[in-house]
Design an enzyme around this catalytic site. Structure first.
Site, mmCIF file in Angstrom:
data_model
loop_
_atom_site.group_PDB
_atom_site.id
_atom_site.type_symbol
_atom_site.label_atom_id
_atom_site.label_comp_id
_atom_site.label_asym_id
_atom_site.label_seq_id
_atom_site.Cartn_x
_atom_site.Cartn_y
_atom_site.Cartn_z
ATOM 1 N N SER A 119 18.141 -1.245 -7.291
ATOM 2 C CA SER A 119 17.249 -1.922 -8.043
ATOM 3 C C SER A 119 18.113 -3.310 -8.620
ATOM 4 O O SER A 119 17.599 -4.013 -9.019
ATOM 5 C CB SER A 119 16.690 -1.156 -9.314
ATOM 6 O OG SER A 119 17.977 -0.563 -9.917
ATOM 7 N N HIS A 139 13.114 -2.713 -2.128
ATOM 8 C CA HIS A 139 13.065 -2.081 -3.330
ATOM 9 C C HIS A 139 11.599 -2.032 -3.832
ATOM 10 O O HIS A 139 10.929 -2.767 -3.961
ATOM 11 C CB HIS A 139 13.717 -3.240 -4.345
ATOM 12 C CG HIS A 139 13.902 -2.989 -5.698
ATOM 13 N ND1 HIS A 139 13.641 -3.645 -6.762
ATOM 14 C CD2 HIS A 139 13.946 -1.814 -6.406
ATOM 15 C CE1 HIS A 139 13.750 -3.192 -7.961
ATOM 16 N NE2 HIS A 139 13.779 -1.763 -7.612
ATOM 17 N N GLU A 151 10.113 -5.530 -2.993
ATOM 18 C CA GLU A 151 11.224 -6.703 -2.879
ATOM 19 C C GLU A 151 11.970 -6.370 -1.752
ATOM 20 O O GLU A 151 12.463 -5.222 -1.675
ATOM 21 C CB GLU A 151 11.954 -6.671 -4.081
ATOM 22 C CG GLU A 151 11.599 -7.740 -5.207
ATOM 23 C CD GLU A 151 12.781 -7.859 -6.215
ATOM 24 O OE1 GLU A 151 12.958 -8.748 -6.856
ATOM 25 O OE2 GLU A 151 13.225 -6.556 -6.639
ATOM 26 N N ASN A 189 14.215 -7.295 -11.765
ATOM 27 C CA ASN A 189 15.039 -6.683 -12.734
ATOM 28 C C ASN A 189 15.868 -7.814 -13.498
ATOM 29 O O ASN A 189 16.143 -7.609 -14.618
ATOM 30 C CB ASN A 189 15.714 -5.454 -12.245
ATOM 31 C CG ASN A 189 15.068 -4.321 -12.133
ATOM 32 O OD1 ASN A 189 14.260 -4.129 -12.826
ATOM 33 N ND2 ASN A 189 15.341 -3.322 -11.209
HETATM 34 N N1 CAA Z 1 0.877 8.870 -7.662
HETATM 35 C C1 CAA Z 1 -0.369 8.461 -7.138
HETATM 36 N N2 CAA Z 1 -1.278 7.899 -8.101
HETATM 37 C C2 CAA Z 1 -0.754 7.534 -9.327
HETATM 38 C C3 CAA Z 1 0.237 8.193 -9.705
HETATM 39 C C4 CAA Z 1 1.016 8.730 -8.985
HETATM 40 N N3 CAA Z 1 2.310 9.082 -9.143
HETATM 41 N N4 CAA Z 1 0.441 7.600 -11.185
HETATM 42 C C5 CAA Z 1 -0.707 6.896 -11.516
HETATM 43 N N5 CAA Z 1 -1.683 6.961 -10.395
HETATM 44 C C6 CAA Z 1 -3.092 6.369 -10.195
HETATM 45 C C7 CAA Z 1 -3.975 7.040 -10.904
HETATM 46 O O1 CAA Z 1 -4.546 7.996 -10.242
HETATM 47 C C8 CAA Z 1 -4.691 5.798 -11.471
HETATM 48 O O2 CAA Z 1 -5.747 5.396 -10.156
HETATM 49 P P1 CAA Z 1 -7.073 4.693 -10.139
HETATM 50 O O3 CAA Z 1 -6.848 3.240 -10.641
HETATM 51 O O4 CAA Z 1 -7.622 4.773 -8.716
HETATM 52 O O5 CAA Z 1 -7.776 5.377 -11.008
HETATM 53 C C9 CAA Z 1 -4.011 4.683 -11.557
HETATM 54 O O6 CAA Z 1 -2.840 4.844 -10.799
HETATM 55 C C10 CAA Z 1 -3.747 4.275 -12.939
HETATM 56 O O7 CAA Z 1 -3.388 5.670 -13.461
HETATM 57 P P2 CAA Z 1 -3.810 6.444 -14.881
HETATM 58 O O8 CAA Z 1 -5.102 5.985 -14.925
HETATM 59 O O9 CAA Z 1 -3.291 7.647 -14.970
HETATM 60 O O10 CAA Z 1 -2.831 5.687 -16.015
HETATM 61 P P3 CAA Z 1 -2.846 4.092 -16.235
HETATM 62 O O11 CAA Z 1 -3.883 3.260 -16.138
HETATM 63 O O12 CAA Z 1 -2.054 4.288 -17.730
HETATM 64 O O13 CAA Z 1 -1.470 3.539 -15.330
HETATM 65 C C11 CAA Z 1 0.627 3.038 -14.613
HETATM 66 C C12 CAA Z 1 -0.255 4.046 -15.274
HETATM 67 C C13 CAA Z 1 -0.097 2.773 -13.171
HETATM 68 C C14 CAA Z 1 1.948 3.701 -14.514
HETATM 69 C C15 CAA Z 1 0.533 1.921 -15.378
HETATM 70 O O14 CAA Z 1 0.819 2.276 -16.572
HETATM 71 C C16 CAA Z 1 1.511 0.834 -15.076
HETATM 72 O O15 CAA Z 1 1.144 0.019 -14.244
HETATM 73 N N6 CAA Z 1 2.442 0.794 -15.758
HETATM 74 C C17 CAA Z 1 3.713 -0.422 -15.556
HETATM 75 C C18 CAA Z 1 4.404 0.272 -14.254
HETATM 76 C C19 CAA Z 1 5.431 -0.536 -13.997
HETATM 77 O O16 CAA Z 1 5.835 -1.766 -14.699
HETATM 78 N N7 CAA Z 1 6.388 -0.285 -12.989
HETATM 79 C C20 CAA Z 1 7.528 -1.018 -12.666
HETATM 80 C C21 CAA Z 1 8.725 -0.144 -13.232
HETATM 81 S S1 CAA Z 1 10.100 -1.053 -12.829
HETATM 82 C C22 CAA Z 1 10.558 -0.509 -11.584
HETATM 83 O O17 CAA Z 1 9.966 0.447 -10.980
HETATM 84 C C23 CAA Z 1 11.715 -1.077 -10.620
HETATM 85 C C24 CAA Z 1 13.275 -0.767 -11.138
HETATM 86 O O18 CAA Z 1 14.059 -1.249 -10.775
HETATM 87 C C25 CAA Z 1 13.509 -0.281 -12.664
#
Ligand code: CAA
Length: 281
Positions: A119, A139, A151, A189
């Site tokens: 990351s 990434h 990325e 990041n």
């Molecule tokens: N596998 C499959 N599907 C999943 C899942 C998983 N692990 N987690 C969530 N989903 C799906 C759900 O089934 C749902 O699908 P539909 O849209 O078809 O209904 C959708 O994703 C949304 O999920 P939920 O309704 O359960 O929950 P939510 O609306 O609160 O969304 C989330 C959850 C997608 C995690 C949302 O909160 C989100 O986008 N959060 C921000 C995530 C983010 O910023 N990620 C980047 C982190 S930084 C990183 O990864 C890089 C690094 O280097 C640190």
């Protein structure tokens, strides 16, 4: 053409990456140190596919096919030498990652592309121990099956051919690739972590309570999660490791990790994965 993929690390990122490749009918080896870690990773994939079934977007038969595309293996020596692409997704430690690639270099065919899901650690530095022209950053974002972005980070010596292959494979996964140069934190990041770090300063200084800090960003900026919830989701140890890469890499005090973040990591409150971070789970 890329068909045979190995993913090293069955944790959050690794199992998500394995799932998306297997869902597009690639042959995937999922590699970790022992059976227990592999079983946990495979269970997570199964649960993630169940969520998609519940939404009516996948059948049980398709789920079985996806799972059958994944072969688990304990230890790097299980990786097929004729793999087309190997993606490393272990924890953020440069020398651990370099050791893995040094080992792979000794028995994997020279045509294979090596990728790291790091990351923030320099792709050029990790790749310096092996085939630099066929080394690249790939990434993914968490949760991998949901987030559209990949990325793609080019190291100093990454060839155009390698870049184009990885760009094409990302499109095959129905992801959106973005090309980024090899600077600390890349784009994602470099922008995300200082925001999270600043939110933690707001907690430390008592500017507002944790829930309200998250509410400001959720309702005021339409972020799906507030920065503190997101920090817990990513893991506070990961957030700290990335801040340290930014701080060291730019030698600029604006990236100094918040002392409260350091304290929480030292006390093992790493977020969702340990049951407690800024919030309890
Ligand atoms: N596998 C499959 N599907 C999943 C899942 C998983 N692990 N987690 C969530 N989903 C799906 C759900 O089934 C749902 O699908 P539909 O849209 O078809 O209904 C959708 O994703 C949304 O999920 P939920 O309704 O359960 O929950 P939510 O609306 O609160 O969304 C989330 C959850 C997608 C995690 C949302 O909160 C989100 O986008 N959060 C921000 C995530 C983010 O910023 N990620 C980047 C982190 S930084 C990183 O990864 C890089 C690094 O280097 C640190």
């Amino acid at each position: 053409m890329i068909r045979k993929v190995a993913v090293i690390g069955a944790g959050t990122m690794g199992n998500g990456i394995a799932q998306v490749f297997a869902s597009k009918d690639f042959s995937v080896q999922l590699i970790d140190q022992n059976e227990k870690l592999l079983e946990k990773g495979l269970n997570t994939i199964s649960g993630s596919l169940d969520r998609i079934i519940k939404k009516g977007n996948l059948t049980e038969v398709q789920k079985s096919k996806i799972l059958s595309n994944i072969t688990p293996g304990s230890g790097l020596h299980n990786i097929a030498p004729d793999s087309d692409l190997i993606i490393e997704a272990v924890f953020e430690n440069k020398s651990v990652k370099q050791d893995i690639f040094k080992t792979l270099e000794s028995f994997v065919m020279p045509e294979c592309i090596f990728a790291s899901n790091t990351s923030s650690i320099s792709i050029t530095e990790i790749g310096s121990v092996c085939r630099q022209d066929r080394f690249i950053g790939m990434h993914f974002m968490n949760p991998v099956p949901v987030m559209k972005l990949v990325e793609i980070i080019r190291g100093y010596a990454t060839s155009d051919e390698t870049y184009n292959n990885i760009k094409n494979v990302s499109v095959q996964l129905e992801k959106v690739p973005v090309e980024v140069k090899d600077y600390p934190g890349f784009i994602s990041n470099r922008i995300l972590m200082p925001m999270i770090n600043e939110a933690i300063y707001c907690v430390m200084e008592g500017v507002a309570n944790k829930e309200d800090i998250d509410t400001v960003m959720k309702l005021g900026m339409a972020h799906p999660m507030g920065p503190l919830t997101l920090a817990d989701f990513i893991g506070l140890d990961v957030c700290l490791a990335i801040m340290e890469v930014l701080y060291g890499g730019f030698a600029d005090s604006k990236y100094r990790p918040c002392p409260l973040l350091k304290q929480m990591v030292a006390s093992g409150k790493l977020g969702r994965k340990t049951g407690e971070g800024f919030f309890k789970y």
